[in-house]
Design a protein around this motif. Sequence first.
Motif, PDB file in Angstrom:
ATOM      1  N   UNK A 125       1.040  -1.174  -0.206  1.00 42.59           N
ATOM      2  CA  UNK A 125       0.123   0.305  -0.020  1.00 42.59           C
ATOM      3  C   UNK A 125       0.690   1.184  -0.114  1.00 42.59           C
ATOM      4  N   UNK A 126       1.623   1.671   0.883  1.00 42.64           N
ATOM      5  CA  UNK A 126       2.535   2.546   0.973  1.00 42.64           C
ATOM      6  C   UNK A 126       3.684   2.796  -0.331  1.00 42.64           C
ATOM      7  N   UNK A 127       3.703   1.701  -1.198  1.00 44.46           N
ATOM      8  CA  UNK A 127       4.942   1.543  -1.876  1.00 44.46           C
ATOM      9  C   UNK A 127       4.108   2.042  -3.177  1.00 44.46           C
ATOM     10  N   UNK A 128       2.582   2.004  -3.132  1.00 48.10           N
ATOM     11  CA  UNK A 128       1.667   2.607  -4.319  1.00 48.10           C
ATOM     12  C   UNK A 128       1.768   4.270  -4.492  1.00 48.10           C
ATOM     13  N   UNK A 129       2.686   4.916  -3.266  1.00 43.64           N
ATOM     14  CA  UNK A 129       2.552   6.398  -3.613  1.00 43.64           C
ATOM     15  C   UNK A 129       4.028   6.459  -3.892  1.00 43.64           C
ATOM     16  N   UNK A 130       4.030   7.793  -4.350  1.00 40.81           N
ATOM     17  CA  UNK A 130       4.795   8.293  -5.196  1.00 40.81           C
ATOM     18  C   UNK A 130       5.617   8.493  -3.828  1.00 40.81           C
ATOM     19  N   UNK A 131       5.212   9.480  -2.556  1.00 44.22           N
ATOM     20  CA  UNK A 131       6.468   9.474  -1.389  1.00 44.22           C
ATOM     21  C   UNK A 131       6.386   8.497  -0.374  1.00 44.22           C
ATOM     22  N   UNK A 132       5.602   7.246  -0.654  1.00 45.60           N
ATOM     23  CA  UNK A 132       5.716   6.085  -0.083  1.00 45.60           C
ATOM     24  C   UNK A 132       5.037   6.129   1.127  1.00 45.60           C
ATOM     25  N   UNK A 133       3.817   7.558   1.598  1.00 43.74           N
ATOM     26  CA  UNK A 133       3.585   7.995   2.401  1.00 43.74           C
ATOM     27  C   UNK A 133       2.187   7.567   2.567  1.00 43.74           C
ATOM     28  N   UNK A 134       0.855   7.093   3.723  1.00 44.00           N
ATOM     29  CA  UNK A 134      -0.103   7.019   3.958  1.00 44.00           C
ATOM     30  C   UNK A 134      -0.286   7.503   5.389  1.00 44.00           C
ATOM     31  N   UNK A 135      -1.593   8.180   5.068  1.00 45.59           N
ATOM     32  CA  UNK A 135      -2.461   8.821   6.555  1.00 45.59           C
ATOM     33  C   UNK A 135      -2.625   6.744   7.230  1.00 45.59           C
ATOM     34  N   UNK A 136      -2.939   7.534   8.227  1.00 47.22           N
ATOM     35  CA  UNK A 136      -3.176   5.867   9.632  1.00 47.22           C
ATOM     36  C   UNK A 136      -4.332   5.382   9.050  1.00 47.22           C
ATOM     37  N   UNK A 137      -5.092   5.986   9.091  1.00 48.22           N
ATOM     38  CA  UNK A 137      -6.780   5.880   9.108  1.00 48.22           C
ATOM     39  C   UNK A 137      -6.649   5.424   7.509  1.00 48.22           C
TER      40      UNK A 137
END
Length: 154
Positions: free
Chosen positions: A49-61
């Motif tokens: 899930x994190x790797x799918x984001x350019x910045x490898x960042x996702x809000x916890x919720x």
Amino acid sequence: MAEPRWLTDEQQRSWRAYVTGTARFVEALDRAHDQGIPLALGEYHLLVQLSDRADRTVRMSDLAEGLVLSRSRLTHTVDRMEKRGLVVREPVPGDRRGVNCVMTDAGWEALVESAPLHVAAVRRLMVDVLDDDELTMLGHAMAKVAQEAKTPAE
């Protein structure tokens, strides 16, 4: 109370095959992770899930929703992963209450190391067992089920 709409014999067979097949698939995939893949299955999915984001960042919720986990279950998983240096938690800029989960370089390396082994297990347990049409149909069917299950009952 309305009379239940019982399943037909064929629907019952299909339902039971689904329940058994899903349980055995997840158990076998979990076992593959336990027996040689550096990440536990839940950790692997979190890092994907994190790797799918350019910045490898996702809000916890958002991460909890994407992984279909309670926030407390996600917190325990992230705690374990943070201790191993795979992720860090950081405040959401401009939101005092929000927390982001961020993949570290060590998390990326663990994901890169685990991915070929995970994919080999998925291929062995599902992809190579089904023909292309069955796999496509399964994907379409489960996307519909996931959407319906996500929608609150009226």
